[in-house]
Design a protein around this motif. Structure first.
Motif, short mmCIF file in Angstrom:
data_model
loop_
_atom_site.label_atom_id
_atom_site.label_comp_id
_atom_site.label_asym_id
_atom_site.label_seq_id
_atom_site.Cartn_x
_atom_site.Cartn_y
_atom_site.Cartn_z
N TRP A 99 4.05 40.07 -35.24
CA TRP A 99 3.15 39.29 -36.09
C TRP A 99 1.83 39.02 -35.38
N SER A 100 1.88 38.65 -34.12
CA SER A 100 0.66 38.35 -33.37
C SER A 100 -0.17 39.61 -33.16
N THR A 101 0.49 40.72 -32.88
CA THR A 101 -0.24 41.97 -32.71
C THR A 101 -0.95 42.37 -34.00
N HIS A 102 -0.25 42.23 -35.11
CA HIS A 102 -0.87 42.55 -36.41
C HIS A 102 -2.08 41.65 -36.68
N GLY A 103 -1.93 40.36 -36.43
CA GLY A 103 -3.06 39.45 -36.64
C GLY A 103 -4.23 39.73 -35.72
N ALA A 104 -3.94 40.05 -34.45
CA ALA A 104 -5.02 40.36 -33.51
C ALA A 104 -5.74 41.64 -33.89
N GLN A 105 -5.00 42.64 -34.33
CA GLN A 105 -5.64 43.89 -34.75
C GLN A 105 -6.49 43.68 -36.00
N GLU A 106 -6.01 42.85 -36.92
CA GLU A 106 -6.82 42.54 -38.10
C GLU A 106 -8.11 41.82 -37.71
N GLN A 107 -8.02 40.93 -36.73
CA GLN A 107 -9.21 40.22 -36.29
C GLN A 107 -10.21 41.18 -35.65
N ARG A 108 -9.75 42.09 -34.85
CA ARG A 108 -10.66 43.07 -34.25
C ARG A 108 -11.27 43.98 -35.32
N GLN A 109 -10.50 44.33 -36.32
CA GLN A 109 -11.05 45.13 -37.41
C GLN A 109 -12.10 44.36 -38.19
N ALA A 110 -11.86 43.05 -38.38
CA ALA A 110 -12.85 42.22 -39.06
C ALA A 110 -14.15 42.15 -38.25
N ASN A 111 -14.02 42.07 -36.93
CA ASN A 111 -15.22 42.06 -36.08
C ASN A 111 -15.98 43.38 -36.20
N ALA A 112 -15.24 44.49 -36.22
CA ALA A 112 -15.89 45.78 -36.39
C ALA A 112 -16.54 45.90 -37.76
N GLN A 113 -15.91 45.31 -38.78
CA GLN A 113 -16.49 45.33 -40.13
C GLN A 113 -17.78 44.52 -40.18
N ASP A 114 -17.84 43.43 -39.41
CA ASP A 114 -19.09 42.65 -39.35
C ASP A 114 -20.22 43.48 -38.77
N ALA A 115 -19.92 44.25 -37.72
CA ALA A 115 -20.94 45.11 -37.12
C ALA A 115 -21.40 46.17 -38.11
N THR A 116 -20.45 46.71 -38.89
CA THR A 116 -20.83 47.70 -39.90
C THR A 116 -21.69 47.08 -40.99
N THR A 117 -21.33 45.87 -41.42
CA THR A 117 -22.12 45.17 -42.44
C THR A 117 -23.54 44.92 -41.94
N ARG A 118 -23.68 44.55 -40.69
CA ARG A 118 -25.01 44.33 -40.12
C ARG A 118 -25.85 45.61 -40.19
N ASN A 119 -25.25 46.73 -39.80
CA ASN A 119 -25.99 47.99 -39.83
C ASN A 119 -26.36 48.39 -41.26
N VAL A 120 -25.46 48.11 -42.20
CA VAL A 120 -25.73 48.43 -43.61
C VAL A 120 -26.92 47.62 -44.12
N LEU A 121 -26.96 46.33 -43.79
CA LEU A 121 -28.07 45.48 -44.23
C LEU A 121 -29.39 45.96 -43.67
N ILE A 122 -29.38 46.35 -42.40
CA ILE A 122 -30.62 46.81 -41.77
C ILE A 122 -31.06 48.14 -42.37
N GLN A 123 -30.11 49.05 -42.57
CA GLN A 123 -30.48 50.35 -43.14
C GLN A 123 -30.95 50.20 -44.58
N GLN A 124 -30.35 49.29 -45.34
CA GLN A 124 -30.78 49.06 -46.72
C GLN A 124 -32.20 48.49 -46.75
N ALA A 125 -32.48 47.53 -45.86
CA ALA A 125 -33.83 46.97 -45.81
C ALA A 125 -34.84 48.03 -45.37
N ARG A 126 -34.43 48.90 -44.47
CA ARG A 126 -35.34 49.95 -44.01
C ARG A 126 -35.64 50.95 -45.13
N SER A 127 -34.61 51.31 -45.90
CA SER A 127 -34.84 52.24 -47.01
C SER A 127 -35.70 51.61 -48.09
#
Length: 465
Positions: free
Chosen positions: A35-63
């Motif tokens: 259970w803890s491993t699953h939750g920790a992996q989900e948290q790391r994936q959420a952090n990676a998703q935040d980084a992707t969202t940041r790049n999407v916002l910047i690329q959208q503003a640039r376009s």
């Protein structure tokens, strides 16, 4: 001695109740680890998703800038730069440590995601973290480290606290002592077997959880956590062995062990936290609200003055509009001034929390469960020291973010296509420093060593009762 160990191992293995309890213990640890491993992996994936969202916002503003050619309209260029400067593209994330699977719920309780902005993050009304139930956040969840800290003492008390008294009440203690020239060897061998049965499953479950979550980079954290578990298990085995040596009944020995467990797990930490809060009191939240409103009113009154002062300090930021300034240009100096007034007061919360944590760390040897959980928080990267360093990095990142966006908004020039590659990034290296772990491990070693020394000194009086 080898034959004594073998005999005690056979005695341990052939007890159905003992083996059943051991199987349940291993099953609970395995489920918590999964259970803890699953939750920790989900948290790391959420952090990676935040980084992707940041790049999407910047690329959208640039376009949008490239397609609309917004730089020809000064007000529209300033508004586009302001919109990107106040969006979630400035999200700062506390990097988790290799032991995130050990203490996952505090990571959700703390403010580990902060969106910096050209506006004031203290009074803009937005939440940078996720919504949560305040009652559940207060009590937390049973993380893997908490389960280990609770189960090991209970298992040790059930297996060891009344071992001698039980044999004496069954009438086989004298017989057991007569079968060996040194009765203490059999008793210590039984304690060592039970210590290994407690430590190995816990160490294996936690080690697999940490490596499954963070990979091979977690080997250093696994090593330190395994040593902490060994010291923690040794403390409870030595304590229960000392209780087994007392000339009392098995029921009294078990009851004494449970009382000691309750005191060390709940009463002593609560008392230390009360002393820490009295020694380093937190600022008043009501005073913080009053100070925030005072800073807002002061900045609102001085808004024209602050706008003129900003342009006086930045003569190169020539206006590209003929008419007067409007929102958001008129508000940016106000936000900067407001944060300068309120930030020192808000940072006192982090400073006092760090001081309280330092106090608890100095006295954690009085409560081994608290010392073990402090080590797990450190390995998870959510200790008070980690969070204070994160807040310092966020303040620096926020200033860098504003230094980049505010001049482009105030000068009405906006962001050119080549400016998007220079947008500041939040960087905070999460490296496991070994400097604090010996101190945290040292909180567990002294009391463990004292109890083992006392148990060793009393080895020759095993047959006296």
């Amino acid at each position: 001695m080898r034959l004594i160990f073998w005999a005690e191992w056979l005695r341990f293995r052939r007890s159905r109740a003992t083996i059943t309890i051991l199987i349940v213990y291993c099953a609970v640890l395995a489920l918590c680890a999964l259970w803890s491993t699953h939750g920790a992996q989900e948290q790391r994936q959420a952090n990676a998703q935040d980084a992707t969202t940041r790049n999407v916002l910047i690329q959208q503003a640039r376009s949008d800038t490239a397609s609309d050619d917004a730089t020809t309209d000064p007000k529209r260029a300033a508004m586009q730069a302001f919109s990107l400067g106040r969006s979630m593209a400035g999200r700062a994330q506390l990097p988790p440590g290799p032991g995130l699977a050990l203490s996952l719920s505090p990571y959700h309780t703390l403010n580990t995601r902060i969106a910096v902005s050209v506006e004031s993050r203290y009074a803009d009304g937005r939440r940078s973290d996720t919504l949560s139930n305040p009652m559940l956040a207060q009590y937390g969840a049973l993380d893997l480290a908490a389960v280990v800290a609770l189960l090991i003492p209970l298992m040790a008390i059930g297996w060891c606290a009344g071992a001698v008294q039980e044999d004496r009440e069954r009438g086989i203690w004298r017989t057991s002592c007569a079968q060996t020239a040194r009765p203490w060897q059999a008793f210590h061998a039984a304690l060592a077997i039970r210590a290994a049965a407690l430590w190995l499953p816990a160490g294996l479950a936690c080690g697999l959880a940490m490596t499954s979550d963070a990979g091979l980079a977690a080997w250093q954290g696994v090593l330190w956590w395994t040593l902490c578990l060994a010291a923690y298990t040794g403390f409870w085995i030595a304590l229960c062995g000392a209780l087994a040596r007392w000339p009392i009944s098995s029921a009294a020995s078990l009851l004494t062990g449970l009382i000691v467990w309750l005191l060390l797990t709940y009463a002593v930490p609560a008392g230390l936290e009360t002393l820490a809060a009295a020694r380093h009191p937190m600022p008043s939240r009501l005073a913080a609200i009053v100070e925030l409103r005072r800073a807002q009113q002061d900045a609102e009154v001085r808004m024209p003055e602050l706008l003129k002062a900003w342009y006086a300090d930045h003569p190169d930021a020539a206006s590209r509009v003929a008419s007067g300034h409007t929102w958001p240009v008129t508000f940016l100096p106000r936000f900067a001034y407001q944060d300068e007034q309120i930030r020192p007061f808000m940072r006192r919360f982090d400073q006092q929390r760090l001081a309280q944590a330092a106090f608890l760390e100095r006295w954690a040897w009085l409560s081994p469960p608290m010392a073990l959980l402090q080590a797990s928080d450190y390995l998870a990267g959510i200790s008070a020291a980690h969070h204070t360093a994160f807040m310092d990095a966020v303040d620096h990142y926020e200033q860098t973010w504003r230094d980049f966006f505010v001049p482009r908004v105030m000068s009405y020039r906006g962001l050119a296509p080549q400016d998007y590659a220079q947008i500041p990034l939040f960087r905070m290296v999460s490296s496991l420093s070994a400097s604090a772990m010996p101190v945290l491990l040292g909180n567990l070693l002294p009391v463990t060593g004292v109890l083992m020394a006392l148990l060793w000194q009393a080895r020759r009086r095993m047959v006296q009762f």
